[in-house]
Design an enzyme around this catalytic site. Structure first.
Site, PDB file in Angstrom:
ATOM      1  NE  ARG A 184       1.602  -4.167  -2.736  1.00 37.98           N
ATOM      2  CZ  ARG A 184       2.046  -3.089  -2.097  1.00 37.98           C
ATOM      3  NH1 ARG A 184       1.191  -2.178  -1.667  1.00 37.98           N
ATOM      4  NH2 ARG A 184       3.328  -2.917  -1.883  1.00 37.98           N
TER       5      ARG A 184
ATOM      6  CE1 TYR B 259      11.183  -4.746   2.371  1.00 33.02           C
ATOM      7  CE2 TYR B 259      11.679  -4.729   0.013  1.00 33.02           C
ATOM      8  CZ  TYR B 259      10.855  -4.381   1.073  1.00 33.02           C
ATOM      9  OH  TYR B 259       9.720  -3.655   0.839  1.00 33.02           O
TER      10      TYR B 259
ATOM     11  CG  ASP C  25       6.651 -10.989  -0.368  1.00 37.74           C
ATOM     12  OD1 ASP C  25       5.772 -10.156  -0.103  1.00 37.74           O
ATOM     13  OD2 ASP C  25       7.867 -10.788  -0.154  1.00 37.74           O
TER      14      ASP C  25
ATOM     15  NE  ARG D  81      -2.446 -12.304   5.915  1.00 38.72           N
ATOM     16  CZ  ARG D  81      -2.025 -12.525   7.150  1.00 38.72           C
ATOM     17  NH1 ARG D  81      -2.867 -13.048   8.059  1.00 38.72           N
ATOM     18  NH2 ARG D  81      -0.773 -12.263   7.516  1.00 38.72           N
TER      19      ARG D  81
ATOM     20  NE  ARG E  17      -2.563  -5.859   3.014  1.00 39.57           N
ATOM     21  CZ  ARG E  17      -1.761  -5.012   3.665  1.00 39.57           C
ATOM     22  NH1 ARG E  17      -1.671  -5.077   4.986  1.00 39.57           N
ATOM     23  NH2 ARG E  17      -1.078  -4.101   3.007  1.00 39.57           N
TER      24      ARG E  17
END
Length: 355
Positions: free
Chosen positions: A28, A154, A78, A41, A32
């Site tokens: 990652r 998921y 992703d 973003r 963020r």
């Protein structure tokens, strides 16, 4: 087609070849914790708006490399793009994790599953090519996917889960359906990663993020066997160059030898496994990637650097170590602490190699 690679330290470490220092990249790493990512973003309007736009995906992939002398870039995407392409309807609500509009919990839903047309994932492959061109040989580019089991978690749950009740219930009650889901997922992941390699990825990583929630026998049957099926389906060479394959199972340290035996070049470790002990367990079968606790990055820079040195000391001299975190970097991590980590890994490992 591609410019020559100026820094191949990461690729050489993956193949257990000698390096002048220990390479480092971070799971990652484009994300963020960087203010420039947040600004991009905001322009994109949503996470999927960011991930499906080639220019934005290229921009955020390169952002950490502008700040830190990292030794690899990883595609910004992703892990759930494959089930999204199966028609399950992936979305990301603000402040929440991923969610599918449709879940897979019965025979009818399983019957509707199929390996998706890779044309539906063209935005990913276009991003890979764009990023590889933009890197201009600076460092290698890593492509990735979720593992068959992690994708199934998921797909069955419909979102993240605390107890994996739905997917484990299906696994125990209808193992036949679970095997059908996983076989489709494995073939889809192999095709997806091969298309990333064709588009320019120089290494690929399988994230088995939820393998560690399984009992021992279930892990071997429902996770490991299907990750092995992915690896068996991968092209491992492109344009005369080896394409290293990395497998990372969070919470999987007890299965280190079993993971090494299914054929990856590199096994990723979380922070619960001692690097030196792991190296002794696998010998020269695979390289190891890891494994600093991401929370260590909240300590002062000098403490971060001490933790980095301790990890490097634990692995010791010699080839086959890629420094990384034991999981993805937290969005609250101070960027200056990342800078201290990268500096410590590069500087101390150079000294360690010549001692």
């Amino acid at each position: 087609m591609w410019p020559p690679l100026r820094n191949d330290t990461f690729l050489r470490a993956c193949l257990r070849q000698p390096t002048d220092y220990t390479p480092i990249w971070l799971m990652r790493q484009a994300g963020r914790y960087l203010p420039e990512y947040k600004a991009t973003r905001a322009r994109a309007g949503s996470f999927m708006g960011l991930a499906t736009n080639v220019d934005y995906a290229t921009e955020v992939t390169l952002q950490p490399l502008e700040r830190f002398p990292l030794d690899a870039a990883i595609l910004f995407s992703d892990i759930l793009t494959v089930p999204d392409a199966m028609g399950l309807g992936l979305s990301f609500a603000e402040g929440e994790g991923p969610r599918f509009a449709t879940n897979v919990r019965d025979e009818a839903a399983v019957d509707r599953l199929a390996v998706p047309d890779m044309a539906k994932l063209r935005y990913v492959f276009d991003a890979v090519t764009s990023i590889r061109k933009a890197l201009d040989g600076r460092v290698p580019l890593i492509g990735f996917s979720g593992s068959p089991w992690t994708l199934a978690c998921y797909m069955v749950e419909g979102a993240g889960s605390d107890d994996y009740r739905a997917v484990k219930t299906l696994m125990y009650a209808r193992p036949d359906l679970m095997h059908r889901i996983l076989a489709i997922n494995a073939d889809a992941v192999a095709a997806y990663l091969n298309a990333q390699i064709d588009a320019g990825a120089q290494a690929v990583m399988v994230f088995d993020s939820w393998g560690g929630v399984l009992a021992d026998a279930a892990f071997r049957t429902f996770s490991l066997a299907y990750t092995q099926r992915v690896l068996a389906g991968l092209q491992r060479e492109k344009d005369g160059q080896r394409i290293p394959a990395i497998v990372f199972t969070k919470g999987g340290g007890q299965w280190l030898e079993a993971v090494a035996d299914i054929g990856p070049d590199v096994v990723g470790l979380d922070w619960t496994t001692d690097l030196g002990a792991a190296r002794r367990r696998v010998g020269d079968r695979v390289a190891l990637q890891g494994n600093l606790d991401p929370m260590a990055l909240f300590a002062p820079p000098e403490a971060v650097q001490a933790e980095a040195r301790a990890a490097l000391d634990s692995f010791g001299k010699g080839p086959g170590h890629i420094f990384n975190l034991g999981h993805g970097i937290s969005q609250f991590t101070p960027p200056e602490h990342v800078a201290a980590l990268v500096e410590a890994v590069h500087g101390y490992s150079r000294r360690l190699q010549v001692l």
